[in-house]
Design an enzyme around this catalytic site. Structure first.
Site, PDB file in Angstrom:
ATOM      1  N   TRP A 262      33.542  36.766  50.126  1.00  0.00           N
ATOM      2  CA  TRP A 262      33.514  36.470  48.701  1.00  0.00           C
ATOM      3  C   TRP A 262      33.930  35.023  48.461  1.00  0.00           C
ATOM      4  O   TRP A 262      35.102  34.750  48.236  1.00  0.00           O
ATOM      5  CB  TRP A 262      34.430  37.425  47.949  1.00  0.00           C
ATOM      6  CG  TRP A 262      33.936  38.828  47.989  1.00  0.00           C
ATOM      7  CD1 TRP A 262      32.985  39.369  47.178  1.00  0.00           C
ATOM      8  CD2 TRP A 262      34.361  39.872  48.856  1.00  0.00           C
ATOM      9  NE1 TRP A 262      32.785  40.685  47.499  1.00  0.00           N
ATOM     10  CE2 TRP A 262      33.607  41.030  48.513  1.00  0.00           C
ATOM     11  CE3 TRP A 262      35.293  39.968  49.896  1.00  0.00           C
ATOM     12  CZ2 TRP A 262      33.761  42.237  49.178  1.00  0.00           C
ATOM     13  CZ3 TRP A 262      35.450  41.169  50.547  1.00  0.00           C
ATOM     14  CH2 TRP A 262      34.686  42.296  50.190  1.00  0.00           C
TER      15      TRP A 262
ATOM     16  N   HIS B 235      33.935  40.410  42.239  1.00  0.00           N
ATOM     17  CA  HIS B 235      33.317  41.727  42.127  1.00  0.00           C
ATOM     18  C   HIS B 235      34.038  42.516  41.035  1.00  0.00           C
ATOM     19  O   HIS B 235      35.069  42.052  40.519  1.00  0.00           O
ATOM     20  CB  HIS B 235      33.330  42.480  43.467  1.00  0.00           C
ATOM     21  CG  HIS B 235      34.662  42.542  44.154  1.00  0.00           C
ATOM     22  ND1 HIS B 235      34.868  43.223  45.324  1.00  0.00           N
ATOM     23  CD2 HIS B 235      35.894  42.006  43.832  1.00  0.00           C
ATOM     24  CE1 HIS B 235      36.130  43.110  45.709  1.00  0.00           C
ATOM     25  NE2 HIS B 235      36.772  42.383  44.818  1.00  0.00           N
TER      26      HIS B 235
ATOM     27  N   ARG C 268      30.383  34.027  42.147  1.00  0.00           N
ATOM     28  CA  ARG C 268      30.592  33.632  43.544  1.00  0.00           C
ATOM     29  C   ARG C 268      30.178  32.183  43.733  1.00  0.00           C
ATOM     30  O   ARG C 268      29.147  31.756  43.229  1.00  0.00           O
ATOM     31  CB  ARG C 268      29.810  34.535  44.500  1.00  0.00           C
ATOM     32  CG  ARG C 268      30.425  35.911  44.504  1.00  0.00           C
ATOM     33  CD  ARG C 268      30.015  36.771  45.630  1.00  0.00           C
ATOM     34  NE  ARG C 268      30.406  38.143  45.304  1.00  0.00           N
ATOM     35  CZ  ARG C 268      29.939  39.225  45.897  1.00  0.00           C
ATOM     36  NH1 ARG C 268      29.063  39.091  46.879  1.00  0.00           N
ATOM     37  NH2 ARG C 268      30.347  40.413  45.535  1.00  0.00           N
TER      38      ARG C 268
ATOM     39  N   GLN D 226      27.738  43.430  38.010  1.00  0.00           N
ATOM     40  CA  GLN D 226      27.871  44.604  38.867  1.00  0.00           C
ATOM     41  C   GLN D 226      28.249  45.797  37.994  1.00  0.00           C
ATOM     42  O   GLN D 226      28.767  45.634  36.893  1.00  0.00           O
ATOM     43  CB  GLN D 226      28.996  44.414  39.899  1.00  0.00           C
ATOM     44  CG  GLN D 226      28.656  43.483  41.045  1.00  0.00           C
ATOM     45  CD  GLN D 226      29.727  43.484  42.124  1.00  0.00           C
ATOM     46  OE1 GLN D 226      30.858  43.911  41.897  1.00  0.00           O
ATOM     47  NE2 GLN D 226      29.368  42.986  43.303  1.00  0.00           N
TER      48      GLN D 226
ATOM     49  N   VAL E  69      37.488  50.900  51.235  1.00  0.00           N
ATOM     50  CA  VAL E  69      37.034  52.279  51.414  1.00  0.00           C
ATOM     51  C   VAL E  69      37.073  52.671  52.893  1.00  0.00           C
ATOM     52  O   VAL E  69      36.964  51.824  53.771  1.00  0.00           O
ATOM     53  CB  VAL E  69      35.589  52.489  50.861  1.00  0.00           C
ATOM     54  CG1 VAL E  69      35.604  52.577  49.348  1.00  0.00           C
ATOM     55  CG2 VAL E  69      34.648  51.407  51.352  1.00  0.00           C
TER      56      VAL E  69
ATOM     57  N   ALA F 288      34.434  55.524  45.611  1.00  0.00           N
ATOM     58  CA  ALA F 288      34.147  54.331  44.807  1.00  0.00           C
ATOM     59  C   ALA F 288      32.781  53.819  45.215  1.00  0.00           C
ATOM     60  O   ALA F 288      32.287  54.109  46.306  1.00  0.00           O
ATOM     61  CB  ALA F 288      35.208  53.261  45.041  1.00  0.00           C
TER      62      ALA F 288
END
Ligand code: DAH
Length: 357
Positions: free
Chosen positions: A167, A188, A214, A228, A271, A325
């Protein structure tokens, strides 16, 4: 007298017109009077000595007593009205053709009022959030200027973690102007996961649309700002199967009921396990074409089970609660759905592009 003569006489003379009939014909004829000569002819025809109206006025004395008053009043009223209409028309003709009347061509087709519309990105956000809304998800929004802590640390991306390289970030300058601060333009929408979990107890089912930034070069598939939609579901007993079912249903709602989905292992620090979700190509139905680059599959989002470290960071007990998620790029979804080939179109402000949606 022969009956034939009698009827032809009646046809020529006819019964005298009533006051109201005179009014109707006189006023209708006046509309067409377009010169002083015609106007004078009109005056003679409708107000002159031999006009029907004069005849009526003359005949009043011979009417039965009970009719005299009403016929007299209405005939006199009509004379006043016709004189007034005549004067008005004469005035109008003198003034010459009015500019308004000239400019108004009632035969021209009407000018269409151009109506605005929602930006394709906004439309796509609404379609996405509607699909999740139908499955019981709420909508939340978060700040575009974000703390480093929420954008990275709370999401299990520590300062030295190589994942931060993914990122490239717009950092805000520190207040003293020397170096960067601990604030940034969010890269994000995931930081809202942490913000929400900090503020709320489970169960949580939420989608979070928003703009991200970004620091990178732009091309047909990269923009320095884009949208997003993030998703988060946390409760007791949520499983990977819940995630697959929910995202499968989403794909069918957005890309059509015949869609298939594919989940493959992917890595995102927040995650575990992480997945990348793809749909079978809706253009070639999975046969392989230019749209899916011959693979038959199109990747549409990242997803996974919320990492226990993330749950702990916000004060949840990962032994009690689990969740999933996901996150997807809105422009990418819109590009797929509408066959748009350059992401830079979205922020171009070009009406030739925008008015197609
Ligand atoms: N935040 C990720 C990105 O910007 C997308 C993402 C991946 C979001 C996996 C998630 C997730 O919530 O579980 O690339």
């Amino acid at each position: 007298m022969a009956s034939g003569t009698e009827s032809s006489e009646a046809a020529t003379a006819g019964p005298p017109p009533s006051v109201e009939e005179i009014r109707t014909t006189a006023l209708a004829a006046l509309v067409d009077a377009d010169s002083e000569v015609v106007l004078d002819q009109w005056r003679v025809a409708y107000l002159g000595r031999k006009s029907d109206l004069t005849n009526v006025l003359r005949s009043i004395s011979s009417l039965p007593a009970e009719d005299r008053k009403t016929v007299g009043a209405s005939a006199n009223q009509l004379r006043g009205a016709l004189e007034e209409a005549l004067a008005e028309k004469a005035q109008e003709l003198k003034a010459g053709p009015s500019e308004i009347a000239d400019a108004l061509d009632v035969t021209l087709p009407g000018r269409r009022r151009r109506s605005g519309g929602l930006h394709p990105t906004t439309q796509t956000i609404r379609e996405i959030t509607d699909a999740f809304g139908a499955m019981g998800f709420q909508i939340a929004e978060g700040p575009e200027i974000e703390w480093e802590r929420y954008n990275f640390d709370a999401l299990n991306i520590p300062a030295d973690h190589p994942a931060r390289d993914q990122w490239d970030t717009f950092w805000l300058d520190s207040p003293d102007g020397k170096g960067r601060s601990d604030m940034l333009l969010r890269t994000h929408t995931s930081p809202m996961q942490a913000r929400l979990m900090e503020q709320t107890d489970p169960p949580i089912r939420v989608v979070i649309p928003g703009r991200c930034f970004r620091y990178e070069a732009t091309d047909a598939t990269h923009e320095w700002h884009f949208f997003q939609v993030e998703g988060l579901a946390v409760d007791r007993g949520i499983t990977f199967a819940d995630m697959k079912g929910t995202l499968f249903e989403f794909a069918r709602r957005i890309f059509g009921p015949e869609r298939k989905v594919r989940f493959r292992v992917d890595f995102f620090p927040f995650v575990e396990p992480g997945a990348e979700m793809a749909i079978d190509c809706f253009k070639c139905n999975g046969q392989g074409c230019s749209m899916c680059k011959g693979t038959g599959w199109i990747e549409i989002m990242g997803a996974g089970m919320v990492h226990p470290a993330v749950l702990r960071n916000v004060g949840y007990d990962p032994e009690v609660y689990t969740g999933f998620a996901f996150g997807m790029g809105v422009e990418r979804i819109a590009m797929l759905r509408h066959g748009i080939d350059d992401v830079r179109q979205f922020a171009s402000g070009d009406l030739r592009f925008l008015s197609q949606f």
